[in-house]
Design an enzyme around this catalytic site. Structure first.
Site, short mmCIF file in Angstrom:
data_model
loop_
_atom_site.label_atom_id
_atom_site.label_comp_id
_atom_site.label_asym_id
_atom_site.label_seq_id
_atom_site.Cartn_x
_atom_site.Cartn_y
_atom_site.Cartn_z
N LYS A 80 -79.48 -5.40 -18.74
CA LYS A 80 -78.72 -4.14 -18.73
C LYS A 80 -77.38 -4.40 -18.07
CE LYS A 80 -79.70 0.24 -19.82
NZ LYS A 80 -80.60 0.80 -20.83
N VAL A 185 -78.84 17.68 -22.61
CA VAL A 185 -78.88 17.75 -24.08
C VAL A 185 -77.66 17.03 -24.64
CG1 VAL A 185 -80.44 19.65 -24.59
CG2 VAL A 185 -78.15 20.19 -23.76
N GLY A 186 -77.59 15.74 -24.30
CA GLY A 186 -76.55 14.86 -24.84
C GLY A 186 -77.04 14.23 -26.13
N VAL A 188 -79.44 12.10 -26.95
CA VAL A 188 -80.88 12.10 -27.22
C VAL A 188 -81.46 13.51 -27.07
CG1 VAL A 188 -83.12 11.18 -26.54
CG2 VAL A 188 -81.12 9.71 -26.46
#
Ligand code: NAD
Length: 349
Positions: A80, A185-186, A188
């Site tokens: 990452k 609520v972006g 995904v």
């Protein structure tokens, strides 16, 4: 700041820091384990309050990718990266190009993809400086409907996993009238809201960014709530789809939901919170198992991309979770710890 003695270090193979003077880039790449394959994972951009916070986040996220790839049945390792800065105000093309050069220096031990705060355009820009990128849409994949954005596959995988958790805990297959609270609520969370709305669920949503809430209210009739209210709602399912470490001693006692099923990485503030949830009778779908859709999608990119194959693999997320839930019931052990043991059996063997 310590690295080798860091509580989240967990035998990482590589932790690399980089500062690019010209662009101002400050970034960290962590590669946890490459036993099953190259360390694949997204690049997150976030305005961390300190370098320590950034290091803690990248180590936890990277380790999570090793476990995620193993339980998703992929021949892939875990890695990452994080860029320190606000993606809405601080991101520049030069910074993203410098990130591409940084990825390239690791010679393929880390493969970069998008994550919160970066997007497909950023990965395309990095690809001018390194071939070690994932999540790009080539021509055949685009023709098959793939945009290079892993969020649709992640959201669908979370939906399949949420359905399996609801079936297991609440004994229902029909999601009509199911009450779900979504935190964030972006990319995904918004798509998850779409699947749940199509299945007849009732939605409550919150976000740190008002336009994202408005979009969900307009598209799916979701009810907006304040960020602090999302935990205590009288709902069946809590779906964390924003940031990690949100399940802790102050939030868990507030929860009325009996199922936690959402996309956010590293949802438990500490491993012991897994036990706290078990004792409270709340079924927790381990984050890295339920949110593996994006990495599954990336795994199939390239000339063999075929949506039906990806969808069939995404549906296996439900089956894997059900096996974890059943073992948790029979052994009275928390789901997160059990998932870890099952993943280690795969990537350590
Ligand atoms: P995103 O940045 O598009 O969406 C996150 C949303 O959460 C944003 O709208 C943001 O404003 C909101 N948010 C931030 N802090 C909040 C808070 N305290 N309360 C409520 N809302 C808040 O990111 P995304 O791609 O949708 O990813 C969401 C989560 O899922 C992240 O934890 C990410 O690591 C994880 N995840 C994403 C993918 C993927 O394919 N995109 C895959 C696996 C895991």
């Amino acid at each position: 700041m310590s690295v080798f003695a860091h509580p989240e270090f967990d035998a990482h193979e590589i932790v690399a820091f980089h500062h690019d003077r010209d662009s101002g880039l400050k970034a960290i790449i962590a590669v946890h384990n490459t036993r099953l394959g190259q360390g694949l994972g997204g690049c997150r951009m976030f305005p961390y309050a300190s370098d320590d916070d950034a290091l803690t986040d990248v180590l936890r996220l990277s380790r999570g990718m090793t476990y995620k790839a193993a339980l998703a049945g992929l021949k892939q390792g875990g890695g990452k990266s994080v860029i320190i800065g606000d993606p809405r105000t601080a991101k520049t093309p030069a910074m993203i190009e410098a990130m591409g050069r940084f990825v390239d220096k690791l010679g393929g031990q880390y493969v970069v993809a998008e994550d919160s705060g970066t997007n497909v355009d950023d990965i395309h820009r990095m690809a001018d400086f390194t071939r070690h990128v994932g999540g790009l849409a080539d021509e055949k994949a685009t023709a098959a409907g793939r945009t290079g954005d892993p969020s649709p596959a992640t959201a669908l995988g979370v939906f399949y996993g949420l359905r399996a958790a609801v079936r297991h805990k609440l004994g229902r297959d029909d999601l009509r009238g199911l009450r779900v609270a979504i935190q964030g609520v972006g990319n995904v969370g918004f798509r998850l809201a779409g699947h749940l709305h199509a299945a007849g669920a009732e939605l409550w949503v919150t976000d740190a960014y008002q336009p994202s809430i408005d979009r969900c209210v307009a598209a799916y009739g979701a009810r907006p709530v304040a960020m602090s209210e999302i935990y205590g709602l009288d709902v069946d399912v809590f779906a964390p789809c924003a940031l990690g470490a949100i399940l802790h001693d102050r939030t868990i006692p507030l929860l009325q939901a009996r199922v936690i099923a959402g996309a956010a990485n590293n949802q438990l503030a500490e491993p012991r919170h897994d036990h706290v949830l078990l004792e409270r009778g709340i079924l927790y779908a381990p984050d890295y198992v339920i949110n593996a859709g994006g990495i599954i999608d990336i795994y199939y990119e390239g000339e063999h991309y075929d949506w039906a194959t990806v969808d069939a693999h995404l549906q296996q997320i439900g089956g894997t979770l059900t096996r974890i839930f059943e073992r948790s019931d029979s052994e009275h052990r928390p789901t997160g710890g059990l998932a870890d043991r099952m993943a280690e059996e795969i990537f350590k063997s």
